[in-house]
Design a protein around this motif. Structure first.
Motif, PDB file in Angstrom:
ATOM      1  N   PHE A  97       0.837  -1.199   0.000  1.00 30.32           N
ATOM      2  CA  PHE A  97       0.000   0.000   0.000  1.00 30.32           C
ATOM      3  C   PHE A  97       0.875   1.253   0.000  1.00 30.32           C
ATOM      4  N   LEU A  98       1.827   1.308   0.923  1.00 21.36           N
ATOM      5  CA  LEU A  98       2.700   2.479   1.043  1.00 21.36           C
ATOM      6  C   LEU A  98       3.555   2.667  -0.206  1.00 21.36           C
ATOM      7  N   SER A  99       4.041   1.579  -0.750  1.00 20.80           N
ATOM      8  CA  SER A  99       4.857   1.647  -1.958  1.00 20.80           C
ATOM      9  C   SER A  99       4.039   2.175  -3.144  1.00 20.80           C
ATOM     10  N   ASN A 100       2.824   1.688  -3.298  1.00 20.21           N
ATOM     11  CA  ASN A 100       1.961   2.148  -4.386  1.00 20.21           C
ATOM     12  C   ASN A 100       1.594   3.618  -4.215  1.00 20.21           C
ATOM     13  N   TYR A 101       1.305   4.026  -3.000  1.00 18.42           N
ATOM     14  CA  TYR A 101       0.953   5.423  -2.769  1.00 18.42           C
ATOM     15  C   TYR A 101       2.159   6.326  -3.036  1.00 18.42           C
ATOM     16  N   ARG A 102       3.318   5.870  -2.612  1.00 17.48           N
ATOM     17  CA  ARG A 102       4.548   6.625  -2.860  1.00 17.48           C
ATOM     18  C   ARG A 102       4.780   6.798  -4.355  1.00 17.48           C
ATOM     19  N   LEU A 103       4.552   5.736  -5.109  1.00 17.71           N
ATOM     20  CA  LEU A 103       4.713   5.784  -6.556  1.00 17.71           C
ATOM     21  C   LEU A 103       3.771   6.817  -7.175  1.00 17.71           C
ATOM     22  N   LYS A 104       2.527   6.849  -6.704  1.00 18.32           N
ATOM     23  CA  LYS A 104       1.562   7.830  -7.208  1.00 18.32           C
ATOM     24  C   LYS A 104       2.039   9.255  -6.908  1.00 18.32           C
TER      25      LYS A 104
ATOM     26  N   LEU B  97       5.133  10.232  -6.512  1.00 20.01           N
ATOM     27  CA  LEU B  97       6.276  10.502  -7.387  1.00 20.01           C
ATOM     28  C   LEU B  97       5.823  10.851  -8.802  1.00 20.01           C
ATOM     29  N   GLN B  98       4.808  10.155  -9.288  1.00 20.02           N
ATOM     30  CA  GLN B  98       4.285  10.455 -10.619  1.00 20.02           C
ATOM     31  C   GLN B  98       3.732  11.884 -10.667  1.00 20.02           C
ATOM     32  N   LYS B  99       3.005  12.270  -9.627  1.00 27.76           N
ATOM     33  CA  LYS B  99       2.489  13.642  -9.561  1.00 27.76           C
ATOM     34  C   LYS B  99       3.637  14.645  -9.523  1.00 27.76           C
ATOM     35  N   LEU B 100       4.669  14.321  -8.758  1.00 24.20           N
ATOM     36  CA  LEU B 100       5.836  15.196  -8.665  1.00 24.20           C
ATOM     37  C   LEU B 100       6.487  15.378 -10.033  1.00 24.20           C
ATOM     38  N   HIS B 101       6.656  14.288 -10.763  1.00 23.14           N
ATOM     39  CA  HIS B 101       7.279  14.374 -12.087  1.00 23.14           C
ATOM     40  C   HIS B 101       6.404  15.175 -13.057  1.00 23.14           C
ATOM     41  N   GLU B 102       5.098  15.011 -12.955  1.00 27.00           N
ATOM     42  CA  GLU B 102       4.197  15.801 -13.797  1.00 27.00           C
ATOM     43  C   GLU B 102       4.344  17.285 -13.469  1.00 27.00           C
ATOM     44  N   SER B 103       4.415  17.601 -12.189  1.00 23.93           N
ATOM     45  CA  SER B 103       4.578  19.000 -11.779  1.00 23.93           C
ATOM     46  C   SER B 103       5.920  19.546 -12.242  1.00 23.93           C
ATOM     47  N   GLU B 104       6.969  18.741 -12.140  1.00 21.87           N
ATOM     48  CA  GLU B 104       8.281  19.181 -12.613  1.00 21.87           C
ATOM     49  C   GLU B 104       8.238  19.489 -14.103  1.00 21.87           C
ATOM     50  N   HIS B 105       7.549  18.645 -14.863  1.00 21.24           N
ATOM     51  CA  HIS B 105       7.427  18.876 -16.309  1.00 21.24           C
ATOM     52  C   HIS B 105       6.678  20.180 -16.576  1.00 21.24           C
TER      53      HIS B 105
END
Length: 93
Positions: free
Chosen positions: A44-51, A53-61
């Motif tokens: 659960f924690l790993s999947n949430y962390r991944l989500k 990170l994906q949001k972070l990368h989208e924001s960085e872009h």
């Protein structure tokens, strides 16, 4: 894992809330904790962390896109300024 105390539940709820989990996600995690299913808690924690990170990368872009636009505008302004300067020199000759 030992006994689950109210203080432990409070701290976990607070931590998950601070991490951005909603009520449903927190309840899901606590349910896994009550079932003593540590592997699923990690998943659960790993999947949430991944989500996150994906949001972070989208924001960085998105930030990169804005930075590029600002850079392009500044380059345009410099060219216009240089052109005006060169035209002024031609007028004085």
């Amino acid at each position: 894992m030992g006994n689950i105390t109210e203080n432990m539940v409070f701290r976990i709820k607070r931590n998950l809330t601070d991490a951005g989990c909603n009520h449903s996600q927190i309840e899901q995690f606590l349910d896994l904790m009550n079932k003593k299913n540590r592997q699923e808690q990690y998943r659960f924690l790993s999947n949430y962390r991944l989500k996150l990170l994906q949001k972070l990368h989208e924001s960085e872009h998105q930030i990169d896109c804005l930075d590029f636009l600002v850079y392009s505008m500044q380059q345009e302004d410099k060219k216009e300024e240089l052109s005006r300067y060169l035209n002024m020199e031609d007028d004085t000759i």
